[in-house]
Design an enzyme around this catalytic site. Structure first.
Site, short mmCIF file in Angstrom:
data_model
loop_
_atom_site.label_atom_id
_atom_site.label_comp_id
_atom_site.label_asym_id
_atom_site.label_seq_id
_atom_site.Cartn_x
_atom_site.Cartn_y
_atom_site.Cartn_z
N ARG A 47 0.77 -1.25 -0.01
CA ARG A 47 0.10 0.17 0.05
C ARG A 47 0.75 1.34 0.04
NH1 ARG A 47 -3.63 -2.57 3.58
NH2 ARG A 47 -5.40 -3.60 2.28
N LYS A 52 5.36 12.16 -10.61
CA LYS A 52 4.47 11.25 -11.54
C LYS A 52 5.14 9.96 -11.84
CE LYS A 52 2.25 14.73 -14.56
NZ LYS A 52 2.06 15.26 -16.04
N GLU A 98 13.74 18.52 -23.37
CA GLU A 98 12.72 19.22 -22.27
C GLU A 98 13.14 20.41 -21.81
OE1 GLU A 98 10.09 17.45 -21.43
OE2 GLU A 98 10.37 15.09 -21.85
N LYS A 143 10.43 23.70 -12.33
CA LYS A 143 9.57 22.48 -12.31
C LYS A 143 9.03 22.58 -10.58
CE LYS A 143 8.17 17.97 -12.98
NZ LYS A 143 8.34 16.88 -13.92
N GLU A 173 -1.61 18.12 -11.44
CA GLU A 173 -2.05 18.39 -12.71
C GLU A 173 -3.47 18.90 -12.98
OE1 GLU A 173 0.42 16.55 -16.07
OE2 GLU A 173 -1.46 16.86 -17.07
N ARG A 185 0.24 22.50 -14.52
CA ARG A 185 1.27 21.66 -14.58
C ARG A 185 1.24 20.89 -15.86
NH1 ARG A 185 3.41 16.73 -10.47
NH2 ARG A 185 4.75 15.80 -11.99
N ASN A 195 3.31 19.41 -20.40
CA ASN A 195 3.05 18.46 -21.49
C ASN A 195 3.10 19.04 -22.91
OD1 ASN A 195 2.76 16.44 -19.73
ND2 ASN A 195 0.64 17.30 -19.36
N HIS A 228 3.79 17.06 -25.84
CA HIS A 228 3.60 15.84 -25.59
C HIS A 228 2.44 15.16 -26.37
CE1 HIS A 228 6.83 16.72 -23.02
NE2 HIS A 228 6.80 15.65 -22.45
N HIS A 280 3.20 11.56 -28.02
CA HIS A 280 2.87 10.46 -27.41
C HIS A 280 2.15 9.79 -28.58
CE1 HIS A 280 2.35 11.70 -23.04
NE2 HIS A 280 3.52 11.26 -23.46
N HIS A 301 12.22 9.34 -26.15
CA HIS A 301 11.04 10.27 -25.79
C HIS A 301 11.32 11.93 -26.11
CE1 HIS A 301 7.66 11.55 -23.42
NE2 HIS A 301 8.76 12.53 -22.78
P1 NAD Z 1 15.43 5.98 -20.15
O1 NAD Z 1 15.33 5.92 -18.66
O2 NAD Z 1 15.17 5.09 -21.01
O3 NAD Z 1 17.28 6.42 -20.24
C1 NAD Z 1 17.68 6.31 -21.83
C2 NAD Z 1 19.05 5.57 -21.56
O4 NAD Z 1 20.13 6.13 -21.10
C3 NAD Z 1 18.73 3.86 -21.33
O5 NAD Z 1 19.32 3.20 -22.27
C4 NAD Z 1 19.37 4.06 -19.84
O6 NAD Z 1 20.08 2.80 -19.80
C5 NAD Z 1 20.53 4.97 -20.59
N1 NAD Z 1 21.26 5.43 -19.27
C6 NAD Z 1 20.63 6.30 -18.35
N2 NAD Z 1 21.70 7.00 -17.53
C7 NAD Z 1 23.00 6.67 -18.08
C8 NAD Z 1 24.28 7.23 -18.08
N3 NAD Z 1 24.53 8.07 -16.83
N4 NAD Z 1 25.15 6.87 -18.91
C9 NAD Z 1 24.84 6.22 -19.84
N5 NAD Z 1 23.56 5.63 -20.11
C10 NAD Z 1 22.55 5.92 -19.30
O7 NAD Z 1 15.02 7.20 -20.80
P2 NAD Z 1 14.70 8.78 -20.09
O8 NAD Z 1 15.09 9.79 -21.49
O9 NAD Z 1 15.84 9.18 -19.12
O10 NAD Z 1 13.43 9.03 -19.66
C11 NAD Z 1 12.45 8.70 -20.39
C12 NAD Z 1 11.32 8.28 -19.76
O11 NAD Z 1 10.81 9.38 -18.80
C13 NAD Z 1 9.82 7.95 -20.58
O12 NAD Z 1 9.30 6.73 -20.26
C14 NAD Z 1 8.98 8.96 -20.09
O13 NAD Z 1 7.47 8.83 -20.35
C15 NAD Z 1 9.42 9.48 -18.96
N6 NAD Z 1 9.13 10.67 -18.23
C16 NAD Z 1 8.57 11.03 -17.10
C17 NAD Z 1 8.30 12.27 -16.72
C18 NAD Z 1 7.78 12.21 -15.18
O14 NAD Z 1 7.40 13.59 -14.67
N7 NAD Z 1 7.53 11.10 -14.46
C19 NAD Z 1 8.73 13.23 -17.31
C20 NAD Z 1 9.38 13.10 -18.52
C21 NAD Z 1 9.49 11.88 -18.91
N1 GLY Z 2 6.62 16.03 -17.05
C1 GLY Z 2 5.57 16.37 -16.87
C2 GLY Z 2 5.07 16.35 -15.48
O1 GLY Z 2 5.92 16.30 -14.61
O2 GLY Z 2 3.98 17.02 -15.01
#
Ligand code: NAD
Ligand code: GLY
Length: 347
Positions: A112, A134, A176, A214, A224, A228, A232, A235, A239, A252
């Site tokens: 939980r 998120k 971003e 942020k 959101e 917030r 997006n 996005h 998406h 992404h």
């Molecule tokens: P990711 O997590 O897939 O990382 C990208 C690649 O880089 C992976 O292959 C990873 O293993 C590698 N990597 C990570 N750190 C490294 C380092 N220091 N050195 C070498 N390689 C490294 O991708 P991302 O771009 O970090 O994140 C994208 C994801 O984040 C998406 O799923 C997206 O939906 C999500 N996201 C979430 C939010 C949120 O607010 N929660 C906001 C934006 C994006």
């Molecule tokens: N990346 C969008 C959010 O955190 O709301």
């Protein structure tokens, strides 16, 4: 430097984002680091050397957006049970946004809900994904459609981790950063036009700036319900692109870059953005080798996929559009024929 994420929701606490201040994490409880083989090989030893806990486990999941799903979540949960983590245990996400989103989601449902800490290792995760709570996963209907708002207990952004990041991943994070500048800060955008993020000092400044933006947005609108949504920008288009290309062609951040350009075409049609401003944005994206176009196969199909987005409500799709550089507006009443004509420009 520390940035406070101030939350007034009674069920969640405020927390700090520590930027380059990871000295020691002392936790009087069991801990499990969730990571993937790529990040683990590069950085898990550094993190392990900083953690003092009753027990410290490492849970390794496959690397990639395509593994951001229920199967991996279930694997992490089973590992937590096998390692007998209890309700006081803490998960630590070591990786990019994929690891952060999944670890946070597991933390939100394990027994939980337990605490988790973010240690983001990509630029995208440091400037955006790790802050704000998120969490979630993808399913066959689309991206991030299953999840929870679950705030971390702390975030540690170490810019040293970024030194091993591949160039393409770095640029995806820059998308971003540019997104935040266009929507919230004209001066920051101008600064980005004239300063290179490949210079360490500039990168540091940009990371600090984005986390400040942020923090402010999340403090004003944790769930959101308003502002917030502006994060997006780009996005809604991105998406669909990710969905159509099955999360394999574009990172992404790259899909977000194309989505920004598409949103700008729409904003220009609505007289919110001048042609000159639109060009400046495209040039900045190109400076970091980000893609700025996408061949849309069927505009009708692309349009229909909009409605799978979480932001679609009552058959309306919400678009975040720039209103000049440095300001934004939110529209949910855009006529279908206007959208089809925007999409038609990308055929
Ligand atoms: P990711 O997590 O897939 O990382 C990208 C690649 O880089 C992976 O292959 C990873 O293993 C590698 N990597 C990570 N750190 C490294 C380092 N220091 N050195 C070498 N390689 C490294 O991708 P991302 O771009 O970090 O994140 C994208 C994801 O984040 C998406 O799923 C997206 O939906 C999500 N996201 C979430 C939010 C949120 O607010 N929660 C906001 C934006 C994006
Ligand atoms: N990346 C969008 C959010 O955190 O709301």
């Amino acid at each position: 430097m520390k940035v406070n994420i101030k939350l007034d929701n009674k069920s969640t606490n405020s927390y700090l984002v520590y930027i380059n201040e990871l000295e020691k994490i002392e936790l009087d409880t069991k801990v499990a680091i969730v990571t993937n083989p790529t990040v683990s090989a590069l950085h898990v030893d550094t993190l392990l050397s900083k953690i003092k806990a009753r027990e410290c486990h490492v849970i390794t999941v496959p690397d990639g957006e395509k593994y951001k799903n229920f199967e991996t979540v279930n694997f992490i949960l089973e590992e937590c049970f096998t390692k007998r983590l209890d309700r006081k245990s803490i998960l630590i996400a070591l990786g990019g946004g994929v690891i952060g989103d999944m670890t946070g989601f597991v933390a939100s449902i394990y027994q939980r809900g337990i605490d988790f800490i973010q240690v983001p290792t990509t630029l995208l995760a440091q400037v955006d994904a790790s802050v704000g709570g998120k969490t979630g996963i993808n399913n066959k209907f689309g991206k991030n459609l299953v999840g929870a708002f679950w705030q971390p207990r702390a975030v540690y952004c170490e810019t040293n981790f970024l030194k091993t990041l591949p160039k393409r991943e770095f640029s995806a994070g820059v998308a971003e950063i540019i997104k935040m500048a266009i929507t919230f800060d004209k001066d920051f955008f101008q600064w980005l036009e004239t300063n290179s993020l490949h210079v360490e000092e500039n990168l540091q400044l940009a990371i600090n700036k984005c986390i400040d933006i942020k923090a402010d947005v999340v403090a004003r609108d944790e769930r959101e319900e308003g502002i917030r949504a502006v994060l997006n920008y780009g996005h809604t288009f991105a998406h669909v692109i990710e969905n159509e290309t099955k999360y394999s062609k574009y990172l992404h951040g790259e899909a977000v870059a194309i989505g920004i350009v598409m949103a700008n075409v729409l904003a220009s049609k609505l007289d919110l953005l001048s042609e000159e401003e639109s060009q400046r944005i495209t040039s900045l994206l190109k400076k970091y080798d980000l893609p700025v176009t996408y061949p849309i196969d069927s505009v009708e199909k692309f349009y229909d996929t909009f409605f799978l987005d979480k932001k679609s409500f009552n058959k309306k799709i919400k678009f975040i559009l720039p209103h000049k550089i440095g300001n934004f507006c939110i529209k949910d009443d855009i006529k279908k024929d206007i959208l089809l004509s925007v999409l038609g420009e990308f055929k």
